[in-house]
Structures are given as structure tokens and as C-alpha cells.
Design a protein around this motif. Structure first.
Motif, PDB file in Angstrom:
ATOM      1  N   ARG A  38      -4.349  -1.596  11.454  1.00  0.00           N
ATOM      2  CA  ARG A  38      -3.025  -1.932  10.910  1.00  0.00           C
ATOM      3  C   ARG A  38      -1.949  -1.709  11.972  1.00  0.00           C
ATOM      4  NH1 ARG A  38      -0.975   2.499   7.194  1.00  0.00           N
ATOM      5  NH2 ARG A  38      -0.665   3.405   9.238  1.00  0.00           N
ATOM      6  N   ASN A  39      -2.008  -0.565  12.650  1.00  0.00           N
ATOM      7  CA  ASN A  39      -1.005  -0.291  13.676  1.00  0.00           C
ATOM      8  C   ASN A  39      -1.075  -1.322  14.799  1.00  0.00           C
ATOM      9  OD1 ASN A  39      -0.409   1.910  12.145  1.00  0.00           O
ATOM     10  ND2 ASN A  39      -1.331   3.418  13.528  1.00  0.00           N
TER      11      ASN A  39
ATOM     12  N   PRO B  95     -11.460   4.137   6.611  1.00  0.00           N
ATOM     13  CA  PRO B  95      -9.992   4.172   6.550  1.00  0.00           C
ATOM     14  C   PRO B  95      -9.328   4.499   7.886  1.00  0.00           C
ATOM     15  CG  PRO B  95     -10.957   6.007   5.314  1.00  0.00           C
ATOM     16  CD  PRO B  95     -12.074   5.100   5.689  1.00  0.00           C
ATOM     17  N   ALA B  96     -10.015   5.257   8.736  1.00  0.00           N
ATOM     18  CA  ALA B  96      -9.419   5.566  10.038  1.00  0.00           C
ATOM     19  C   ALA B  96      -9.304   4.293  10.872  1.00  0.00           C
ATOM     20  CB  ALA B  96     -10.252   6.616  10.762  1.00  0.00           C
TER      21      ALA B  96
ATOM     22  N   ALA C 202       1.746   3.984   1.443  1.00  0.00           N
ATOM     23  CA  ALA C 202       1.068   4.679   2.542  1.00  0.00           C
ATOM     24  C   ALA C 202       0.267   3.694   3.382  1.00  0.00           C
ATOM     25  CB  ALA C 202       0.150   5.762   1.990  1.00  0.00           C
ATOM     26  N   ALA C 203      -0.293   2.664   2.736  1.00  0.00           N
ATOM     27  CA  ALA C 203      -1.106   1.695   3.469  1.00  0.00           C
ATOM     28  C   ALA C 203      -0.230   0.745   4.290  1.00  0.00           C
ATOM     29  CB  ALA C 203      -1.985   0.903   2.509  1.00  0.00           C
TER      30      ALA C 203
ATOM     31  N   PHE D 232      -9.074   1.311   9.606  1.00  0.00           N
ATOM     32  CA  PHE D 232      -8.014   0.509   8.987  1.00  0.00           C
ATOM     33  C   PHE D 232      -6.650   0.921   9.534  1.00  0.00           C
ATOM     34  CE2 PHE D 232      -4.573   0.903   5.873  1.00  0.00           C
ATOM     35  CZ  PHE D 232      -4.201  -0.429   5.816  1.00  0.00           C
ATOM     36  N   THR D 233      -6.390   2.219   9.575  1.00  0.00           N
ATOM     37  CA  THR D 233      -5.086   2.697  10.027  1.00  0.00           C
ATOM     38  C   THR D 233      -4.818   2.221  11.458  1.00  0.00           C
ATOM     39  OG1 THR D 233      -5.467   4.632   8.668  1.00  0.00           O
ATOM     40  CG2 THR D 233      -3.657   4.761  10.202  1.00  0.00           C
TER      41      THR D 233
ATOM     42  N   ALA E 181      -3.858   0.753  -8.624  1.00  0.00           N
ATOM     43  CA  ALA E 181      -3.670   2.125  -9.103  1.00  0.00           C
ATOM     44  C   ALA E 181      -4.295   3.131  -8.133  1.00  0.00           C
ATOM     45  CB  ALA E 181      -4.295   2.280 -10.486  1.00  0.00           C
ATOM     46  N   VAL E 182      -5.311   2.704  -7.388  1.00  0.00           N
ATOM     47  CA  VAL E 182      -6.009   3.629  -6.485  1.00  0.00           C
ATOM     48  C   VAL E 182      -5.405   3.596  -5.077  1.00  0.00           C
ATOM     49  CG1 VAL E 182      -8.217   4.178  -5.382  1.00  0.00           C
ATOM     50  CG2 VAL E 182      -8.161   3.473  -7.773  1.00  0.00           C
ATOM     51  N   LEU E 183      -5.144   2.407  -4.561  1.00  0.00           N
ATOM     52  CA  LEU E 183      -4.642   2.313  -3.194  1.00  0.00           C
ATOM     53  C   LEU E 183      -3.127   2.506  -3.176  1.00  0.00           C
ATOM     54  CD1 LEU E 183      -6.106   1.665  -0.479  1.00  0.00           C
ATOM     55  CD2 LEU E 183      -5.070  -0.588  -0.643  1.00  0.00           C
ATOM     56  N   ASP E 184      -2.655   3.425  -2.346  1.00  0.00           N
ATOM     57  CA  ASP E 184      -1.222   3.703  -2.248  1.00  0.00           C
ATOM     58  C   ASP E 184      -0.603   2.670  -1.298  1.00  0.00           C
ATOM     59  OD1 ASP E 184       1.303   4.668  -1.446  1.00  0.00           O
ATOM     60  OD2 ASP E 184       0.726   6.706  -2.020  1.00  0.00           O
TER      61      ASP E 184
END
Lengths: 357, 499
Positions: free
Chosen positions: A274-275, A267-268, A301-302, A270-271, A295-298
């Protein structure tokens, strides 16, 4: 191409069309320079009266021209014959296997049928793949794919705006046909049998797709498009090259399609990816966004732009279920809808984008 | 290397990421153009800076402090992307980029005049501090301080001061631009790994770690507050990574999951037979009334081997828990649903494993209905900028601290932060050390033992390593509140221990 065929049909205009099935080239001829030769063989047709040329899926090429009685076709077939003459007997292929000729408007229905996207059938007698790949095979495939030209395996499907009375194109989703690649490189293996090995292999597909869709390549897109990519691929040197070559007119129109498992694998990264993608004007889409994944992935926030939602029967029966999971309905690209009634269903239920078949 | 980093538990996050700042390896290539590295790079920067400072009008300098990112950053892709962005600006503004060996990047270029500022948009050097701050928002402890921009005409002294205090090359790691996991794998290496995993003695590869509940007890020593809650069995990364190909394969999350799935069936079968025979792998833990936690793939859970283990567990009264990584759980939701129903049927609680700071704020793990969620400790949980901290706190509140176990608690900071958030359950090297210290304090054979030896022996099921302990009956014990006799041996007498 479809429009042209339909217009010819409606107007009763006489045309001749040839379809070069590049995907039928025997393996020993499926190299880039052979493909160029095969195209060159049909070059004379492009000079014919009112000739129009179309790049179709699976690397196929179509040419339509007016003079049905001219000699152009004979010249082209002779050139193709010459190309195929040196093949070893076990790979012998007749020009007729590579080229289909249609006389319009009489045979327009047959040609239209050819233009429909469908998964290629198993060749007669070919056994269904049954073997499960292991890691070593996957590594060999990676090496085989490192420089492979996957253009004949490229597929694209339109994503359509359905807010107006008639659907209009939003972007083309470009992908490779993994099963066909496997059938060519490792026949007998079910390439997706081990989901994690397959996921790893998609990074090799990514690299080739980035090269294939780079501006300057023969098959590079001219309009908005989307690519399936891994996070690691967005952060790769290949993506930087793709990005550097992207024409200014397309910047801001390219969508990168991601999978939830890949996002959560790191996920780091990914962040960061994404940026970075945002900085360079790309849009991000979550693939296979079933209600369970949503339901799991926000999503807020993503900070994703779109989610691709398969329209299962239960979702079609209860679209509110999906609305509750989405920050806004306009970010959904609904897939798997009925080709005839899907657009109307999507519009009626507040969705603005659908993916065609 | 700390013990936690030596483990892999069939979870991607258990694999050590590229060490910070970067491991030794191939150096930056010339692909980025005007790029210079290391000692010669520093000299080139000094020379170029001197030239620029002699005619400073209209010139800019910018430093991007990648070395200030939070570990495990800067990773190779951070450097690659940052380099590409700075190169883009350098090309448009007649400049050069100079990487330092600690991964910091210095850009020297012309300042935009009114005309080319309009043309070049986001590539403008004046826009870089903002763009880079946004890009590294999640990786920088202090995004505002990540870059410094000097207008050489007015700020020459300040830039000279920066150059003078740049850290020397000696003692800083080399930078790499190639990721170990990004290239094509070696077929021979992976085939060898396949064979190794198919033929290895599984118990020799197994590591174990006890999770504890920290009971209230202000003023009491930590050893008096530890109550074990379960013991987790994992595969030992250290036991397998001597071979370079293997280390690279395990650094890739997808290959790791593939091999984990291959090991599941063997481990499940091994545990079932051990359970039936009252063997050494399961008996010590189960006799202490602790559940054994297994890391399984979804494929492993739906396998016949799992069904057989569940049946044996029911027959023997053994308690198990199953840990599933978050990425695996979202990879195939229908399969996850099915696997979860099998766990419920078996009476095995579901632990969602592998949450870290970044995934904590990106997900709603409660939607997967886990009995427990493991959050991996990282310093970023405690020292992130306020907006990130607020998101972390909100995510913890949503999950409720009672459902969280803070994993990889490698030091006291983890415990301090966890307790400040109401978390009471922990697992990690720090707790292993506290437990080992408690054992050594009461063990009659520990005179020649180091703390590290005691931790290592307790953390494995490898018979040879455990065999080096003179009092192996103590190894699986959590000492507590002085309720033990110094010469307590193994076997039934262990009941006197607080376990």
C-alpha cells in the motif's frame, strides 16, 4: 461504438459493420500471430470510406464504414478464407463463423445486441464442467499461462460517476474471464471449485494482465482503469515493469483492486505494498466489501480509497446499514444495481460511484 | 530452528517466512541495471565513491539500511521495490546503486539543480529519505534512521566514516530477489505432495502444544504459576518439508490452505474413531479435563466428518475448540457465518487464529464474535515507534486482554510484554521449555535427556518419537507447585499432577 450505431439509426445513415469474433478462433489459431493475421485480413476495410475501427471486449474487433456496395468486404473475406484454409479438418471453421456483417440502420438492433456484455454461453452440447482441479493441475495451468496471450479473455466494465444528471465514466475495470480461460485450457474443470487454488491461480492472471495493460501493448488502456491484483503481484517484477511503462498522463488515475482475504494473508506485505502503491500514485480499492467484511477490516487504518460494495437486496432496502460502516459514502463503488434505475438509486442515497454491467 | 517455526497449523503465519535477512539462494540478477553485488560490488562502490569524493561538488550519497528492518524483513520484495526506486533516481540523476550483501543499498548520484528538481518531482534524491521512511514505516524500528544522505561537498568525512565501518561481507547472508512462493509451482512436486498427504499416517504428522494460563503469584517460580487451559493439535511442518517442492508449497498461503482443507477430513475422521475407542490421540488430553483445539478450514467445519465428530464428542463428553485463521474467516463471510453456527450447535468455542501485529491494527476481530483471539508474538509489538504502539494498545483494549491468548511466545520478552498488557494466556516455545524443565526436574528417567528432547517428544503424537521417552506418562503433564512425586508413573496416578 454504441453511440455510432445509435446515431446511424437515428439519422438513417447507411453504414456497413463487420464484427471479427477473435474469441471464436479455433485453439490452434488462437496465438498472437494468428490474431494479428486475422486483423490484417480485415485491414483493407480500415481503408474504406469513413471507416472507424473499435476494439471490443473478448478481443473482438469491429469496423464500420460507409460504402455498403463496395468490394472491400469481399477482399477481406477472401484474405480470411486464405488464413483458414490450412486448418486440419477437425478444426475447420468457415469465415462466416468468425465474422458477422451488419447493414445499418436496418440491423442496428442486432449489432447493439452483440455489443452487450454477457457471459459466453456454453457451446451446444458441451457438458457443464464438473471436475474439481487439484494442485498439480493448477501448477500445469500456471505453466500454460506463463506466456499466454489473454487478450481475448479480457473483459472490462465501466465504473461511472452518478453525481450529475447523467452518469459519466470514472474508470474501466479490467479483468480476465477466468471461466472462459478454464474452458479453453482445462475443459470439464470448475476452475473456482477450490477457492484457495483459484486464488493462487489469479497471480498468473495478474502477471499476464500487467503485461497486457502495459503501455506499448496493443490493448493498453488510454484512459483511467482498474486492475484486480494480488498483493504479491503489486510487489512483483512484472508490476515494476508495468509501473515503469505507465504514461505520465495515466499516473494517478489507475486503481488497484484487492481482496480482504489477500490483505489478511500477509498484512505486513499489504502495508508495504500500500505504501509503495501510494508512492507511485495508485489508488486502492477493496473488492467484494460486504457489510461482514467491512465490519472486520478497519478502512481508516487500511487507508483504502474505495470499497466495492455489492448492492444486495437487504442493502438496497436499508442503505443506512452501509453508511454506518463507511468513513465516507463517496468511497463506495456500488455494484449489481439495476442498469436502468441503479444510478438514480445510488444518487438518491448519497453514493457517487456505480459499476455498470 | 526453534520449535515454533517447525510447526504449521494450517495457518499461513505458521509457515516460516523468508529468514532474515534472506536465505541463501540465487543472487540479484542484472535486471536492475547498474547493480553490483557482494565483494566485487563493494569494490565497485569503493572505487566509485573515491571517484566521487575526488570531485565532490554537486554529488550526493545515500544509504538505505534495509538490514536494519525488523525481521522477517528485509524480504525479497523489500529489496526489489527499494532497488527500483533508487534505480529510478539513479537514472535521472546520473548515478549508480550498490547493494551490499546484507541488503543495504548505497546510491551515488548528482544533486538536483534548480531545474531538474522541478521536473523530476518525487524521484529527487533529496526526497528519498522522506519517501523511503514512509514506505518502510511499518517495517523499520526507527524509520528516521533508515537512510542517511550525504552532500559529498560538505560531508565527505562522514561518508568516508560510513564506508570504513560498513560490515564486512563475511558472515552476512546473500540477498535474493526471487521469492520462493512467487514462481510457478512444480506440477510433479504438488502431485507428489497430494499423494503423500493422502497416504501418510496422520498421527505421525500431528504435533501438539499446550496453552497455559499464567496465574498471579508474584515471587513464585514460573513453573508454579502455569495452569493448562487446552491442548492444540496441528500438523507438523517439519515432518513434511524435507522435500523442496513441499516446503515451497507450504510457504504459499493459498496452497497451504488448499492442502489443509484436504487434511481436515482425514484428521476429523481419525479423531472421531480415536475418541470412540478411547485411543492415545485424544484420551490423555481429555482425561486431564482439557479441551482439544483443532485448526480447521471452513470447508472442514461444514463437512459430514465434522458433524460426526461433534456427535461423538457430545456422546462421550469430550471437549473441543476450533481455531479458524483470520484470512479464512474473511474469505467467505456467509460460509463463516454458517460454520460459526455449526460450532455453536456443537458447543465448540471459536478461536480466531493468526492475528499478528499488522493485522491487529488493521482489523476489528471482535466483529466475528470469537470466544478467544490468538495474537502471535513478535518483537515489534514491544518495540514499535510510538504511533504504532498506540495503535496496538488501542486494538488490545478494544478486544480486551481477557479475550487474547499470546501465541508463539518464544521467549521471556513475550511474557513480559503480555503481562504488561494484562494478557494472562500464552502458548509457545518458551512455555514448552518451562514445562519440560519442570518435568525433567521430577522425572526418574530423565538423567540422559536434554531439554530439547523433552520438548520435542511432548510436542508430537508420532509414536516413534514419543517412544524414545523413558517415562511417557509424564510427557503430557504440566508440573506445578511441587505437587508431584518424583517417581510418578503414567496412568491413573497422573491425577496427582497439577494438569
Amino acid at each position: 461504438m454504441r453511440d455510432l450505431v445509435r446515431r446511424a439509426e437515428l439519422a438513417g445513415a447507411q453504414r456497413r459493420a463487420v464484427l471479427l469474433h477473435m474469441d471464436q478462433l479455433p485453439p490452434s489459431l488462437a496465438k498472437p500471430h494468428h490474431q494479428r493475421l486475422a486483423r490484417a485480413a480485415l485491414n483493407s476495410l480500415a481503408q474504406a470510406d469513413r471507416a472507424q475501427q473499435f476494439e471490443l471486449s473478448r478481443g473482438r474487433l469491429a469496423i464500420v464504414w460507409r460504402n455498403r456496395d463496395g468490394h472491400e468486404l469481399g477482399h477481406a473475406m477472401a484474405a480470411l478464407d486464405h488464413l483458414l484454409a490450412d486448418l486440419p479438418p477437425e478444426q475447420a471453421v468457415a469465415p462466416g463463423q468468425l465474422v458477422s456483417v451488419f447493414d445499418l440502420p436496418e440491423q442496428s438492433a442486432w449489432l447493439l445486441d452483440e455489443l452487450i456484455e454477457r457471459p459466453p454461453a456454453q457451446p451446444d452440447g458441451a457438458p457443464e464442467p464438473t471436475r474439481t482441479p487439484d494442485a498439480a493441475l493448477m501448477a500445469r495451468l500456471e505453466h500454460a499461462l506463463a506466456q499466454a496471450d489473454l487478450s481475448r479473455f479480457m473483459r472490462w466494465r465501466p465504473v461511472l460517476h452518478v453525481t450529475g444528471p447523467t452518469p459519466t465514466p470514472a474508470w474501466d475495470e479490467r479483468d480476465v474471464a477466468a471461466r472462459d480461460i478454464a474452458a479453453s485450457l482445462c475443459p470439464g474443470f470448475r476452475i473456482k471449485a477450490d477457492p484457495w487454488l483459484f486464488h493462487r491461480l489469479t497471480r498468473s492472471f495478474d502477471r499476464r494482465m500487467l503485461a497486457l495493460n502495459s503501455f506499448g501493448h496493443g490493448a493498453s488502456p488510454t484512459g483511467p482503469f482498474a486492475l484486480h491484483l494480488n498483493i504479491a503481484s503489486i510487489l512483483s517484477p512484472e508490476f515494476l515493469r508495468f509501473d515503469a511503462a505507465l504514461p505520465g498522463t495515466l499516473r494517478g488515475t489507475v486503481t488497484l483492486n484487492l481482496l480482504a482475504a489477500d490483505i489478511l494473508a500477509d498484512p505486513a506485505s499489504f502495508t508495504f505494498a500500500r505504501n509503495f502503491a501510494r508512492t507511485r500514485g495508485y489508488r486502492l480499492l477493496l473488492r467484494a466489501a460486504t457489510p461482514a467484511v467491512l465490519a472486520v477490516l478497519d478502512l481508516a487504518a487500511a487507508e483504502l480509497d474505495y470499497v466495492q460494495v455489492p448492492a444486495t437486496a437487504s442493502l438496497q432496502a436499508d442503505p443506512d446499514k452501509l453508511h454506518k460502516l463507511l468513513p465516507r459514502a463517496t468511497m463506495a463503488v456500488v455494484t449489481g444495481l439495476d442498469p436502468d434505475s441503479g444510478a438514480a438509486w445510488a444518487r438518491a442515497n448519497g453514493f457517487s460511484l456505480v459499476r455498470g454491467r | 530452528m526453534q520449535q515454533e517455526s517447525n510447526r504449521w497449523d494450517c495457518r499461513i503465519e505458521a509457515v516460516p517466512r523468508t529468514a532474515s535477512p534472506c536465505p541463501p539462494g540465487p543472487s540479484v540478477t542484472g535486471a536492475a541495471g547498474d547493480t553490483h553485488l557482494g565483494n566485487s560490488g563493494d569494490r565497485l562502490l569503493t572505487d566509485a565513491a573515491e571517484r566521487a569524493l575526488r570531485a565532490p561538488r554537486g554529488k550526493l550519497a545515500l544509504v538505505l539500511r534495509l538490514s536494519a528492518l525488523k525481521p522477517p524483513a528485509p524480504r525479497p520484495h523489500h529489496l526489489r521495490i527499494a532497488m527500483a526506486l533508487l534505480q529510478d533516481t539513479a537514472q535521472r540523476y546520473g548515478g549508480q546503486v550498490f547493494p551490499h550483501r546484507n541488503a543495504d543499498l548505497v546510491l551515488l548520484c548528482a544533486a538536483p539543480d534548480e531545474d531538474n528538481r522541478l521536473v523530476s518531482g518525487q524521484a529527487s534524491p533529496l526526497g528519498l529519505p522522506g519517501a523511503l521512511g514512509r514506505l518502510f514505516a511499518a517495517d523499520a524500528a526507527d524509520p528516521a534512521n533508515l537512510t542517511t544522505l550525504w552532500r559529498l561537498e560538505d560531508e565527505a568525512a562522514s561518508f568516508r566514516a560510513y564506508l570504513a565501518q560498513r560490515p564486512a561481507d563475511a558472515g552476512v547472508s546473500a540477498i535474493v530477489t526471487n521469492d520462493p512462493a512467487a514462481g510457478a509451482a512444480s506440477a510433479a512436486g504438488l502431485a507428489a505432495l497430494d499423494t503423500l498427504l493422502a497416504t501418510s499416517q496422520i498421527p505421525d504428522l500431528l504435533a501438539q502444544q499446550t496453552a497455559i494460563e499464567l496465574r498471579p503469584g508474584r515471587g513464585q517460580p514460573l513453573t508454579a504459576r502455569l495452569a493448562p487451559i487446552f491442548r492444540e493439535l496441528t500438523f507438523s511442518f517439519a515432518a513434511l518439508t524435507e522435500h523442496r517442492d513441499i516446503a515451497e508449497a507450504f510457504a504459499d498461503p493459498f496452497l497451504l490452505r488448499h492442502f489443509a482443507a484436504r487434511l481436515d477430513a482425514r484428521m476429523l475422521h481419525l479423531l472421531q474413531t480415536d475418541l470412540e475407542a478411547g485411543g492415545r490421540l485424544t484420551r490423555p488430553t481429555l482425561r486431564q479435563g482439557l479441551p482439544l483445539h483443532l485448526n480447521l478450514t471452513l470447508e472442514g467445519i461444514i463437512s459430514p466428518a465434522f458433524a460426526r465428530l461433534a456427535q461423538t464428542a457430545r456422546a462421550t463428553g469430550a471437549r473441543f475448540g476450533v481455531e479458524i485463521s483470520l484470512m479464512e474467516a474473511v474469505s467467505d463471510p456467509p460460509l463463516m457465518d454458517y460454520a460459526h453456527s455449526l460450532l455453536e450447535l456443537a458447543g465448540f468455542p471459536l478461536v480466531l487464529d493468526g492475528l499478528e501485529q499488522a493485522s491487529l491494527v488493521l482489523t476489528h476481530p471482535a466483529a466475528l464474535r470469537p470466544d478467544m483471539v490468538k495474537l502471535n508474538w513478535s518483537p515489534g509489538l514491544a518495540d514499535s515507534p510510538p504511533p504504532v504502539k498506540a495503535a496496538i494498545d488501542a486494538a488490545i483494549a478494544r478486544l480486551t486482554p481477557a479475550r487474547i491468548l499470546l501465541a508463539r511466545a518464544e521467549n521471556e520478552d513475550a511474557l513480559v510484554w503480555g503481562q504488561s498488557r494484562g494478557i494472562t494466556r500464552y502458548q509457545g516455545f518458551y512455555l514448552d521449555a518451562v514445562r519440560a524443565a519442570g518435568r525433567i526436574a521430577v522425572c526418574h528417567s530423565a538423567r540422559a535427556c536434554t531439554l530439547r528432547q523433552c520438548i520435542t517428544r511432548a510436542g508430537t503424537l508420532n509414536a516413534a518419537i514419543r517412544g524414545a521417552c523413558g517415562n511417557p506418562g509424564l510427557l503430557d503433564i504440566t508440573p506445578g507447585q511441587g505437587s508431584v512425586a518424583r517417581d510418578q508413573g503414567s496412568g491413573a496416578g497422573n491425577a496427582a499432577w497439577r494438569v
